[in-house]
Design an enzyme around this catalytic site. Structure first.
Site, PDB file in Angstrom:
ATOM      1  N   ASP A 297     -11.129   1.824  -3.198  1.00 34.25           N
ATOM      2  CA  ASP A 297     -11.409   1.390  -1.900  1.00 34.25           C
ATOM      3  C   ASP A 297     -13.029   1.572  -1.972  1.00 34.25           C
ATOM      4  OD1 ASP A 297      -9.448   1.108  -0.377  1.00 34.25           O
ATOM      5  OD2 ASP A 297      -9.392   2.827   0.702  1.00 34.25           O
TER       6      ASP A 297
ATOM      7  N   ASP B   9       0.843  -1.182  -0.162  1.00 35.36           N
ATOM      8  CA  ASP B   9       0.108  -0.055   0.068  1.00 35.36           C
ATOM      9  C   ASP B   9       0.827   1.203   0.023  1.00 35.36           C
ATOM     10  OD1 ASP B   9      -2.378   1.316   0.184  1.00 35.36           O
ATOM     11  OD2 ASP B   9      -3.422   0.355   1.497  1.00 35.36           O
TER      12      ASP B   9
END
Ligand code: GLA
Length: 730
Positions: free
Chosen positions: A532, A465
């Site tokens: 997301d 990430d």
């Protein structure tokens, strides 16, 4: 200028003669993005034309294009030079600093004029070598033809003169026909990646700058121009993509009737200063053309990605990711409970997300301390990993290597390891700062930590990430001078070394959702976290447009909770699953809260995905052009056209209107196909949307022509219903 206007002999290998077509028609198996290059005297060759050349039968066409294009006055040198009368943004922006005391500090050698030394074709690569002895610069330009029909181009600039040479920018630029007067590129923000924006192409420079130190939620992604009204299946389009995960630009420029597209890295002040004999190499800039609309353009990239050594193959394991289920609330017993349920519904990989390392009880602490938190996992990760493996699943782990929390042992020990422009601490975003990877000791630390964990545990998957944009990306080593270029290169180097040490591990590129998706990171990873935004309705557009660059097998797509964590909106399970079905399918939901009935339906979807994934992850992506935004259709067609799997997605009320039809493009017109509805074995009974009526033409035999033009009649559908249809050659 060459008097012979027909293209030269187009060698597969050897010295190139101009004018030439690259790649040569007989060197590529299919219709390919092609440049027609001309050379006047000893200058850098110019692109006279960029488009789709026909296959090996196109020799006559070549001669014709050669003659026709010679009359076009818009030929643009492979590096547009101000010196030659190019008044747009030059290909190279740069200047030389003075050596002698008392001379102006800079400003010399800013308008180079390159002469060509050699042009060589070796296999799929054309290499041009040029120099400017007055400016003290040498240039190498490589043009590579790619499987799938796209090209990629990059420049390498060497300072051969005396005194440092400052590179402000070095872009790859290609001209496209000025009839391409409609532009499409992408923008976005967190949870809304790859939002399309269309516009008329008018005079001036359309410069999409990205200064966020990563590819970006708002990245242009693809800078496309086309004939007005182009759609998924129709129109001529040209697209350019800068393969780079750091700062970059995409550009479209219309000046004096000449239209160009291109891009390169965005360099911050003083970021690249070449000492004598040093060089700077641009990222690869991908160029593709299609005369079959946006789907044809997407196919150029998809087919290329499917040829890469790092491509994941077409049997993508079903992921189960714990993030939306537990967030930072890690507990071995609960995590095992989730693993058991995940295995029960058919998941094949279990990914432990953020929250497992020291001090990471919230997003305020812990980044940088890549050691298992003993207060949460007193026996380490072993018991969880072992149970996951026993259940027959692979184990994956989340890292955010480039980041550091101020509340961490690492920061307390090495506050100087952060990126900053001097003694000031940059503003926080998500409570975190960015590590300075231009320091070898930082890369060494990260390598040791990640390598140790990947060696200690049976980990075969890493979700990597990068949750914040980079502000003040300077290094303390250099008094705060910007190092985003070095940071980006160091990221690739670190990942490459880990890949070398752990060749069996799969990598997922995540960046607060989908902010690190580009063709350079994709040389190294097998999956991206598309966004997301797991609200299936909102996600449709994100998947549709990320699919313009990447094929479905890369697009992480998860079935999440009935009420979206981000929008609070309720969505039926079939709709959520049918949306994830067209990506790399996964589950990200606290399935301990799911009813037995829902678990059975979910299992049905997992089985369905396993049954069809090899087609889903190898076929050609097709998307419907519709003026009715209440519904949309999309799918994949097998490359040998033996089958197609299509979805009709009803977003809004479709009742009380003429029954919709679902067409299946791209099949063999004379072949007969059997029609079958694809549904999970179990059906949910939670809401009206769970009852999708039967297909009126279930089981019918229809020709490819009929399916392509007329399609099949759909039953009346409620909002948030999806019909999946399989057409198989009879
Ligand atoms: C990012 C990712 C999420 C999750 C969180 C964890 O937002 O996109 O999927 O991994 O970080 O902090």
């Amino acid at each position: 200028m060459d008097s012979d206007l027909s293209p030269g002999p187009h060698p597969r290998s050897g010295a190139a003669r101009f004018p030439m077509l690259f790649p040569a028609a007989d060197a590529v198996a299919q219709r390919h993005t092609t440049l027609l290059l001309r050379q006047a005297s000893d200058e850098l060759p110019a692109v006279m034309w960029c488009g789709i050349a026909p296959g090996p039968d196109g020799v006559a066409w070549e001669a014709e294009q050669g003659a026709r294009a010679a009359s076009v006055e818009s030929a643009v040198p492979l590096l547009p030079e101000h010196w030659r009368g190019w008044f747009g943004r030059p290909g190279l922006g740069g200047h030389r600093l003075a050596e002698a005391a008392g001379a102006p500090a800079g400003g010399r050698d800013w308008a180079p004029s390159f002469t060509l030394d050699s042009a060589l074709v070796e296999g799929s690569v054309l290499t041009l070598r040029a120099r400017d002895d007055v400016a003290g610069l040498a240039l190498v330009t490589e043009v590579e033809s790619l499987p799938g029909g796209a090209l990629r181009v990059r420049h390498t600039l060497t300072n051969t003169g005396v005194g440092a040479y400052v590179v402000d920018h070095l872009d790859v630029v290609v001209p496209v026909p000025s009839r391409a007067r409609e532009g499409l590129d992408f923008t976005g923000r967190i949870l809304h990646e790859r939002t399309p924006q269309r516009r008329e192409v008018i005079d001036g420079l359309w410069l999409r700058e990205n200064r966020k130190g990563r590819t970006g939620h708002d990245a242009a992604t693809l800078n496309i121009v086309g004939t007005p009204g182009f759609g998924f299946a129709s129109g001529e389009v040209w697209g350019v993509h800068v393969g780079w995960s750091g700062n970059h630009v995409h550009r479209t420029e219309l000046l004096d009737g000449v239209l160009t597209i291109g891009g390169g890295e965005l360099l911050l002040p003083g970021e690249v200063v070449l000492a004598q004999d040093e060089n700077y190499r641009t990222p690869w800039v991908y160029v593709a053309a299609s005369d079959e609309g946006l789907d044809g353009l997407a196919a150029r990239f998809h087919d290329y990605l499917r040829s890469l050594p790092a491509h994941p193959g077409s049997a993508r394991q079903v992921n189960f990711n714990v993030w939306e289920a537990v967030r930072f609330r890690h507990d071995t017993a609960e995590l095992i409970e989730l693993a058991e349920l995940a295995a029960e519904v058919g998941a094949e990989r279990y990914v432990l997300d953020d929250g497992w390392f020291r001090g990471r009880r919230s997003d305020r602490a812990g980044l940088g301390d890549w050691r298992v938190d003993e207060s949460v996992f007193p026996d380490g990760l072993g018991p969880l990993v072992d149970r996951v493996r026993e259940l027959g699943m692979e184990f994956g782990l989340w890292f955010e290597p480039e980041m550091i929390s101020q509340d961490s042992d690492l920061y307390r020990e090495h506050p100087e390891w952060i990126l900053s422009t001097g003694s000031r601490t940059p503003l926080l975003e998500r409570n975190q700062l960015v590590l300075d990877l231009s320091r070898p000791e930082v890369v060494q630390y990260l390598l040791e930590r990640i390598d140790t964990l990947l060696t200690e545990y049976d980990i075969s998957y890493v979700k990597w990430d990068h949750n914040r944009a980079v502000l003040d990306g300077g290094s303390g080593r250099t008094g705060g001078a910007p190092v985003i270029h070095a940071q980006t290169v160091a990221y690739y180097t670190l990942l490459d070394e880990l890949r070398r040490r752990h060749p069996r591990v799969e990598w997922e590129s995540c960046s607060a959702g989908g902010a690190r998706i580009d063709l350079e990171v994709i040389q190294r990873v097998q999956r991206v976290w598309t966004s997301d935004m797991t609200d299936a309705l909102a996600r449709h557009s994100i998947q549709r447009w990320t699919g313009q660059l990447l094929p479905p097998e890369y697009l992480g797509a998860h079935v999440s909770a009935p009420f979206s964590m981000y929008t609070g909106r309720y969505m039926p399970l079939d709709f959520r699953a049918a949306t994830a079905f067209f990506g790399h399918f996964g589950i990200e939901w606290d399935i301990r809260e799911a009813s037995a009935e829902d678990l059975a339906v979910l299992k049905g979807w997992v089985n369905l995905y396993k049954e069809h994934r090899s087609l889903l992850h190898s076929g050609r992506t097709v998307r419907g052009d519709t003026s009715d935004d209440r519904a949309w259709s999309h799918g994949v067609v097998a490359h040998d056209r033996s089958a197609a799997l299509m979805a009709h997605v009803q977003f809004e009320d479709g009742l009380n209107t003429t029954p919709a039809r679902l067409t299946v493009p791209g099949l063999l017109p004379d072949k007969e196909y059997r029609i079958r509805a694809v549904r999970p074995a179990a059906q949910a009974r939670t809401s009206r949307a769970d009852h999708i009526p039967p297909l009126p033409e279930e089981g019918a035999l229809l020709s490819g022509a009929a399916l392509g033009h007329l399609g099949i009649t759909l039953p009346p559908l409620s909002p948030l219903q999806v019909v999946l249809l399989l057409a198989e050659a009879a």
